[in-house]
Motif scaffolding. Structure first.
Motif, PDB file in Angstrom:
ATOM      1  N   ILE A  16       0.929  -1.196   0.105  1.00 56.93           N
ATOM      2  CA  ILE A  16       0.091   0.064  -0.224  1.00 56.93           C
ATOM      3  C   ILE A  16       0.827   1.226  -0.022  1.00 56.93           C
ATOM      4  O   ILE A  16       0.535   2.005  -0.858  1.00 56.93           O
ATOM      5  CB  ILE A  16      -0.799  -0.030   1.297  1.00 56.93           C
ATOM      6  N   THR A  17       1.915   1.200   0.777  1.00 56.32           N
ATOM      7  CA  THR A  17       2.756   2.300   0.753  1.00 56.32           C
ATOM      8  C   THR A  17       3.400   2.492  -0.310  1.00 56.32           C
ATOM      9  O   THR A  17       3.818   3.558  -0.925  1.00 56.32           O
ATOM     10  CB  THR A  17       3.847   2.204   1.978  1.00 56.32           C
ATOM     11  N   ASP A  18       4.210   1.446  -1.099  1.00 57.65           N
ATOM     12  CA  ASP A  18       4.674   1.605  -2.435  1.00 57.65           C
ATOM     13  C   ASP A  18       3.708   2.145  -3.399  1.00 57.65           C
ATOM     14  O   ASP A  18       4.307   2.795  -4.162  1.00 57.65           O
ATOM     15  CB  ASP A  18       5.237   0.164  -2.681  1.00 57.65           C
ATOM     16  N   GLU A  19       2.631   1.621  -3.284  1.00 57.19           N
ATOM     17  CA  GLU A  19       1.635   2.020  -4.426  1.00 57.19           C
ATOM     18  C   GLU A  19       1.222   3.587  -4.150  1.00 57.19           C
ATOM     19  O   GLU A  19       1.345   4.299  -5.426  1.00 57.19           O
ATOM     20  CB  GLU A  19       0.340   1.248  -4.314  1.00 57.19           C
ATOM     21  N   TYR A  20       1.252   3.972  -3.189  1.00 57.59           N
ATOM     22  CA  TYR A  20       1.008   5.539  -2.623  1.00 57.59           C
ATOM     23  C   TYR A  20       2.106   6.214  -3.152  1.00 57.59           C
ATOM     24  O   TYR A  20       1.941   7.233  -4.012  1.00 57.59           O
ATOM     25  CB  TYR A  20       0.794   5.681  -1.271  1.00 57.59           C
ATOM     26  N   GLY A  50      -7.543   7.136  -0.621  1.00 55.09           N
ATOM     27  CA  GLY A  50      -7.927   6.137  -0.003  1.00 55.09           C
ATOM     28  C   GLY A  50      -7.028   5.120   0.559  1.00 55.09           C
ATOM     29  O   GLY A  50      -7.292   3.996   1.110  1.00 55.09           O
ATOM     30  N   TYR A  51      -5.821   5.386   0.687  1.00 57.91           N
ATOM     31  CA  TYR A  51      -4.621   4.610   1.025  1.00 57.91           C
ATOM     32  C   TYR A  51      -4.793   4.611   2.613  1.00 57.91           C
ATOM     33  O   TYR A  51      -4.520   3.180   2.990  1.00 57.91           O
ATOM     34  CB  TYR A  51      -3.280   5.028   0.595  1.00 57.91           C
ATOM     35  N   ARG A  52      -5.133   5.391   3.297  1.00 55.69           N
ATOM     36  CA  ARG A  52      -5.266   5.188   4.652  1.00 55.69           C
ATOM     37  C   ARG A  52      -6.320   4.289   5.082  1.00 55.69           C
ATOM     38  O   ARG A  52      -6.290   3.385   6.010  1.00 55.69           O
ATOM     39  CB  ARG A  52      -5.571   6.447   5.486  1.00 55.69           C
ATOM     40  N   GLY A  53      -7.322   4.351   4.365  1.00 49.80           N
ATOM     41  CA  GLY A  53      -8.680   3.355   4.620  1.00 49.80           C
ATOM     42  C   GLY A  53      -8.113   2.146   4.355  1.00 49.80           C
ATOM     43  O   GLY A  53      -8.331   1.132   5.083  1.00 49.80           O
ATOM     44  N   ARG A  54      -7.539   1.878   3.400  1.00 48.47           N
ATOM     45  CA  ARG A  54      -7.054   0.530   3.062  1.00 48.47           C
ATOM     46  C   ARG A  54      -5.888  -0.100   4.249  1.00 48.47           C
ATOM     47  O   ARG A  54      -6.021  -1.133   4.446  1.00 48.47           O
ATOM     48  CB  ARG A  54      -6.153   0.424   1.766  1.00 48.47           C
ATOM     49  N   MET A  55      -5.081   0.859   4.519  1.00 43.58           N
ATOM     50  CA  MET A  55      -4.040   0.515   5.388  1.00 43.58           C
ATOM     51  C   MET A  55      -4.788   0.203   6.940  1.00 43.58           C
ATOM     52  O   MET A  55      -4.452  -0.692   7.738  1.00 43.58           O
ATOM     53  CB  MET A  55      -3.214   1.657   5.927  1.00 43.58           C
ATOM     54  N   LEU A  56      -5.731   1.006   7.196  1.00 44.00           N
ATOM     55  CA  LEU A  56      -6.511   0.608   8.541  1.00 44.00           C
ATOM     56  C   LEU A  56      -7.239  -0.550   8.266  1.00 44.00           C
ATOM     57  O   LEU A  56      -7.376  -1.386   9.343  1.00 44.00           O
ATOM     58  CB  LEU A  56      -7.541   1.832   8.557  1.00 44.00           C
ATOM     59  N   THR A 127       5.415   8.061   8.446  1.00 44.78           N
ATOM     60  CA  THR A 127       4.019   8.730   8.567  1.00 44.78           C
ATOM     61  C   THR A 127       3.149   7.755   7.738  1.00 44.78           C
ATOM     62  O   THR A 127       1.885   7.653   7.907  1.00 44.78           O
ATOM     63  CB  THR A 127       4.023   9.922   7.945  1.00 44.78           C
ATOM     64  N   ILE A 128       3.795   7.069   6.936  1.00 48.62           N
ATOM     65  CA  ILE A 128       2.797   6.014   6.056  1.00 48.62           C
ATOM     66  C   ILE A 128       3.311   4.625   5.940  1.00 48.62           C
ATOM     67  O   ILE A 128       2.914   3.952   5.264  1.00 48.62           O
ATOM     68  CB  ILE A 128       2.623   6.698   4.418  1.00 48.62           C
ATOM     69  N   ALA A 129       4.152   4.184   6.863  1.00 49.97           N
ATOM     70  CA  ALA A 129       4.722   3.126   6.882  1.00 49.97           C
ATOM     71  C   ALA A 129       3.999   1.819   7.609  1.00 49.97           C
ATOM     72  O   ALA A 129       3.535   2.295   8.727  1.00 49.97           O
ATOM     73  CB  ALA A 129       6.148   3.203   7.463  1.00 49.97           C
ATOM     74  N   TRP A 130       3.781   0.829   7.280  1.00 48.17           N
ATOM     75  CA  TRP A 130       3.202  -0.266   7.832  1.00 48.17           C
ATOM     76  C   TRP A 130       3.494  -0.551   9.239  1.00 48.17           C
ATOM     77  O   TRP A 130       2.529  -0.757  10.266  1.00 48.17           O
ATOM     78  CB  TRP A 130       3.277  -1.358   6.994  1.00 48.17           C
ATOM     79  N   ASN A 131       4.707  -0.664   9.498  1.00 45.54           N
ATOM     80  CA  ASN A 131       5.122  -1.016  10.641  1.00 45.54           C
ATOM     81  C   ASN A 131       5.152  -0.036  11.531  1.00 45.54           C
ATOM     82  O   ASN A 131       5.262  -0.221  12.863  1.00 45.54           O
ATOM     83  CB  ASN A 131       6.883  -1.361  10.765  1.00 45.54           C
ATOM     84  N   ASN A 132       4.743   1.119  11.427  1.00 45.93           N
ATOM     85  CA  ASN A 132       4.586   2.421  12.265  1.00 45.93           C
ATOM     86  C   ASN A 132       3.195   2.614  12.392  1.00 45.93           C
ATOM     87  O   ASN A 132       2.772   3.538  13.004  1.00 45.93           O
ATOM     88  CB  ASN A 132       5.556   3.689  11.899  1.00 45.93           C
ATOM     89  N   LEU A 133       2.255   1.904  12.095  1.00 39.67           N
ATOM     90  CA  LEU A 133       0.749   2.060  12.144  1.00 39.67           C
ATOM     91  C   LEU A 133       0.153   0.994  12.800  1.00 39.67           C
ATOM     92  O   LEU A 133       0.489  -0.090  12.220  1.00 39.67           O
ATOM     93  CB  LEU A 133      -0.023   2.535  10.713  1.00 39.67           C
TER      94      LEU A 133
END
Length: 278
Positions: A16-20, A50-56, A127-133
């Motif tokens: 998701i982060t890479d795509e963003y 929509g990236y935040r929603g997908r990550m959530l 701020t957009i990293a999987w491991n930090n969310l």
């Protein structure tokens, strides 16, 4: 708190982060042809596109919809927030980077990533990293005052709260007392666990009351507790039983109310925790 395994769904989260970054932040210098990733904006394009929603949603699945801090069951994404372990405005990763998930090989401050000569990933911008969310609840309870958030993400804000839920044995390092309070056991990581408990206000009055009530009901069959959702007479009997020794009429009156009982039931993990401790 319980262990959160970020290796679960890590490929999808990083994807998701890479795509963003590729779709929203990639720029190409017209003269040199070099590629740069700029304007990384969690509150802006990451959220709006929509990236935040997908990550959530992915993080909710990984955590089985339980809050990373208080273990509240979060029924839907409207009640959930994405918690930045390393705060968005953090000046450094110091104190967090001792955890493998947030090490320098995995995470970089977004400002450092944006200015780095080499923007290969990992490390990912924090701020957009999987491991930090991770997923946290909003820490709200049906209380008769104007406090918007009593615990967890919003209450923590940017206070230092190391991700002790990344410790595989975190449950054995925490003591849950009969009065509903939780404390770090003496030993390794004591100070870090205590920092997170304090920062996320995990000993606020509402949480202590809820955990105390689950302790008192630990010997009642769970199906009878579930019946209380729909049967107020059963609920009253259950509450009177729970507080038979202390005569806590204030708690009986409070949790007889539907709103309070519904929130109480969202903390059903503590039934298992106290049963297993017996």
């Amino acid at each position: 708190m319980r262990y959160i395994d970020k290796n679960t769904c890590k490929a999808e989260g990083n994807g998701i982060t890479d795509e963003y970054l590729e779709n929203e932040c990639r720029t190409t210098d017209p003269l040199s042809g070099s590629v740069r990733y700029m304007n990384i904006d969690y509150s802006g394009s990451f959220t709006n596109k929509g990236y935040r929603g997908r990550m959530l949603g992915l993080a909710m699945t990984t955590q089985k919809k339980y809050c990373c801090y208080c273990l509240r069951k979060i029924g839907n994404s409207k009640l959930a927030t994405l918690e930045h372990i390393i705060p968005q405005n953090a000046p450094s990763t110091s104190g967090y980077d001792k955890y493998g998930e947030l090490s320098k090989g995995e995470i970089a401050l977004t400002k450092d990533f944006s200015s780095a000569h080499n923007q290969e990933r990992p490390p990912y911008p924090h701020t957009i990293a999987w491991n930090n969310l991770v997923v946290s609840c909003k820490g709200q309870f049906p209380l008769d005052n104007n406090v918007s958030s009593h615990c967890c993400n919003n209450a923590r804000s940017s206070l230092y709260a190391p991700p002790v839920y990344y410790l595989q044995d975190i449950e054995s390092r925490i003591a849950i007392m009969h009065d509903g309070s939780i404390h770090a056991k003496v030993g390794e990581c004591h100070d870090e666990i205590n920092s997170t408990i304090v920062a996320a206000k995990l000993n606020c009055t509402a949480l202590k009351e809820i955990r105390r009530l689950w302790y008192k009901l630990r010997d009642i069959p769970y199906r009878e507790i579930v019946r209380c959702i729909y049967d107020r007479n059963q609920r009253m009997k259950t509450l009177v039983y729970a507080f038979k020794d202390g005569g806590d009429f204030h708690s009986i009156f409070k949790y007889q109310k539907d709103d309070y009982w519904k929130v109480f039931m969202k903390y059903h993990l503590f039934y298992l925790i106290f049963r297993e401790a017996n």
